[in-house]
Structures are given as C-alpha cells and as structure tokens.
Motif scaffolding. Structure first.
Motif, short mmCIF file in Angstrom:
data_model
loop_
_atom_site.label_atom_id
_atom_site.label_comp_id
_atom_site.label_asym_id
_atom_site.label_seq_id
_atom_site.Cartn_x
_atom_site.Cartn_y
_atom_site.Cartn_z
N SER A 190 0.86 -1.18 0.00
CA SER A 190 0.00 0.00 0.00
C SER A 190 0.89 1.22 0.00
O SER A 190 1.77 1.37 0.83
CB SER A 190 -0.90 0.01 1.24
OG SER A 190 -0.13 0.03 2.42
N CYS A 191 0.67 2.11 -0.95
CA CYS A 191 1.48 3.31 -1.09
C CYS A 191 0.70 4.27 -1.96
O CYS A 191 -0.05 3.86 -2.81
CB CYS A 191 2.82 2.98 -1.73
SG CYS A 191 3.92 4.39 -1.93
N SER A 192 0.85 5.57 -1.74
CA SER A 192 0.14 6.52 -2.57
C SER A 192 1.07 7.65 -2.94
O SER A 192 2.05 7.93 -2.26
CB SER A 192 -1.09 7.08 -1.83
OG SER A 192 -0.70 7.72 -0.63
N SER A 193 0.76 8.30 -4.06
CA SER A 193 1.62 9.38 -4.53
C SER A 193 1.37 10.65 -3.73
O SER A 193 0.28 10.91 -3.24
CB SER A 193 1.36 9.64 -6.02
OG SER A 193 0.01 9.93 -6.23
N LYS A 194 2.43 11.44 -3.57
CA LYS A 194 2.31 12.69 -2.85
C LYS A 194 1.66 13.74 -3.74
O LYS A 194 1.68 13.65 -4.96
CB LYS A 194 3.69 13.17 -2.42
CG LYS A 194 4.32 12.32 -1.32
CD LYS A 194 5.70 12.82 -0.97
CE LYS A 194 6.24 12.11 0.25
NZ LYS A 194 5.56 12.47 1.48
N LYS A 195 1.07 14.77 -3.11
CA LYS A 195 0.40 15.81 -3.86
C LYS A 195 1.40 16.75 -4.53
O LYS A 195 1.14 17.28 -5.60
CB LYS A 195 -0.53 16.60 -2.94
CG LYS A 195 -1.73 15.79 -2.43
CD LYS A 195 -2.64 16.65 -1.56
CE LYS A 195 -3.84 15.85 -1.06
NZ LYS A 195 -4.73 16.64 -0.20
N VAL A 211 1.37 2.03 -8.19
CA VAL A 211 0.87 2.91 -7.13
C VAL A 211 -0.36 3.68 -7.63
O VAL A 211 -0.43 4.09 -8.78
CB VAL A 211 1.99 3.86 -6.66
CG1 VAL A 211 2.47 4.77 -7.77
CG2 VAL A 211 1.56 4.65 -5.44
N ASP A 212 -1.35 3.83 -6.76
CA ASP A 212 -2.59 4.52 -7.09
C ASP A 212 -3.33 3.89 -8.27
O ASP A 212 -4.10 4.55 -8.96
CB ASP A 212 -2.34 6.01 -7.40
CG ASP A 212 -1.92 6.80 -6.17
OD1 ASP A 212 -2.15 6.31 -5.04
OD2 ASP A 212 -1.38 7.91 -6.33
N LYS A 216 -2.11 3.00 -11.06
CA LYS A 216 -1.57 3.40 -12.36
C LYS A 216 -0.82 2.22 -13.00
O LYS A 216 -0.37 1.32 -12.31
CB LYS A 216 -0.62 4.59 -12.20
CG LYS A 216 -1.32 5.87 -11.75
CD LYS A 216 -0.32 7.01 -11.63
CE LYS A 216 -1.00 8.29 -11.15
NZ LYS A 216 -1.94 8.81 -12.15
N LYS A 261 5.15 0.47 -5.72
CA LYS A 261 4.37 0.32 -4.49
C LYS A 261 5.22 0.07 -3.25
O LYS A 261 4.69 -0.09 -2.16
CB LYS A 261 3.39 -0.85 -4.66
CG LYS A 261 2.29 -0.61 -5.67
CD LYS A 261 1.36 -1.82 -5.70
CE LYS A 261 0.18 -1.60 -6.63
NZ LYS A 261 -0.75 -2.75 -6.63
N GLU A 275 4.57 13.19 -8.35
CA GLU A 275 4.30 13.53 -9.74
C GLU A 275 5.44 14.40 -10.24
O GLU A 275 6.24 14.94 -9.46
CB GLU A 275 2.96 14.28 -9.85
CG GLU A 275 1.77 13.43 -9.43
CD GLU A 275 0.45 14.17 -9.58
OE1 GLU A 275 0.48 15.34 -10.00
OE2 GLU A 275 -0.57 13.58 -9.26
#
Length: 214
Positions: A15-20, A54-55, A57, A203, A211
């Motif tokens: 589980s991992c998500s991209s930073k804003k 991740v996310d 994608k 991930k 991004e």
C-alpha cells in the motif's frame, strides 16, 4: 519484440500513494527511480490485466537517475541493453494514462540512493534480459533497479521478488502474446519464477512517490 521494456507480470499488494506535491526535472536527484507508462501494445495490455502500480496506475518501464560530475541523466535497461539516456530523450517519450512518476527513497533510507546510482554504472553495456531470468547476467528494467539497490543495501533486498505469472486471470490460460513471444525465443514460459515489474516497485514501502512536471 527484443525492444520490449520490462514486461514481467506479477501480483503485488503493497500500500502506497503518490504525494500531492510535484517535482520538476531540475529537482531530480541521483538514485531517484522514474516510472513510465510507455505503450508496448498487447504486452502491456496483458501486464495491466494482472497487476498495477501505485494509485492503480500502469507502468511498463522504470529507470534510475545517475550523476556524473554536475550532469544528471538516466541509466535504463532497454532492448539494446543497459544504456545512458539523456533527460531530453527519456522524458520526450509519449506515455499513456499512467504518465510519469518519480520514486524517491524515504528519508530513513535516503543514504541508499547515491550508492544505487553509482552501482548502476557497472551494468552499462550489459545485455537486455529477454527471458526475464533473475539469475543470468542480463537485465530488464526493474531487474536493474533491484540489483543496484540490493547492492547498495549490503546485498539485502530493497525491492522484493515475487512469483511471475503470464496467465490471463479470466481463463487461467497463458496469454497468447506470451506464448508467441517465448516460442519465438525457443524458451519455456517462466511461470512462477521470481521477478518484479515497474508497477510492483512503485508500491514499495521504501519509496515516496511524486508527480513530475514535464
């Protein structure tokens, strides 16, 4: 087919998500990992059906940022082998919906990044690993990342290997594109053998994902 980017298929569950926040190309650092959704036709369609990054994608390629003096560039494993690529050439590729993301070692592990980047130089000129064998002296894109970071971490894995699958989850039969691919190479489909792909690497709990402004 020999110019195919890393197309290993496996199922991963990190589980991992991209930073804003976004990075510019000028903010890239040695050891950063670049993930790209490069179109490789039916191969990527097969990959996307069984795994994602991740996310959610889709990524079909990854590479490492390296430095030499004051210059930054890319070291990547592609069809012609492990090569140095300029930022201009690398980031000019047309990408799909997954686009381009940057993986950077989390602060706790940041000391691995420059070591991995330096390690990448020893692989320049190595052949592309068309049969995705983690044991031979050839390299596909995510295998290059795996080896450079493993060496940086005192030969301990950073990115994990998982059993690969080349089967359509809807039918449990091999994707025809893989049957044809390995038949042409006169090589047994390496079902269940250890490997990794760009989506799985993206991930990893070791990475912060950003991004990038192109």
């Amino acid at each position: 087919m020999k110019y195919l980017y890393s197309v290993i298929i496996l199922l991963v569950t990190f589980s991992c998500s991209s930073k804003k926040e976004k990075l510019s190309i000028q903010q890239l650092k040695a050891g950063d990992i670049i993930f790209q959704d490069v179109d490789c036709g039916p191969f990527c369609e097969a990959i996307n059906k069984v795994t994602s990054g991740v996310d959610g994608k889709n990524f079909s390629h990854c590479a490492i940022v390296a430095s030499e003096g004051d210059s930054l560039f890319i070291i990547e494993a592609v069809g012609k082998g492990v090569v140095k690529t300029s930022f201009d050439a690398f980031f000019s590729k047309e990408t799909g919906s997954g686009g381009t993301l940057v993986g950077r070692m989390k602060p706790t592990f940041s000391g691995l990044a420059p070591k991995a980047s330096k390690n990448a130089f020893q692989y320049l000129g190595k052949s592309y690993d068309e049969v995705f064998d983690i044991e031979n002296d050839k390299y596909y894109c995510s295998e290059l990342i795996y080896e450079t970071y493993k060496e940086a971490n005192n030969n301990q894995e950073v990115f994990k290997l998982y059993p690969m699958t080349y089967k359509d989850p809807d039918t449990n039969e091999f994707f025809p594109i893989w049957v044809d691919y390995f038949k042409e190479l006169d090589y047994k489909i390496p079902e269940g053998e250890a490997g990794l792909n760009p989506g799985g690497v993206s991930k990893s709990d070791y990475l912060d994902i950003y991004e990038i402004n192109l």
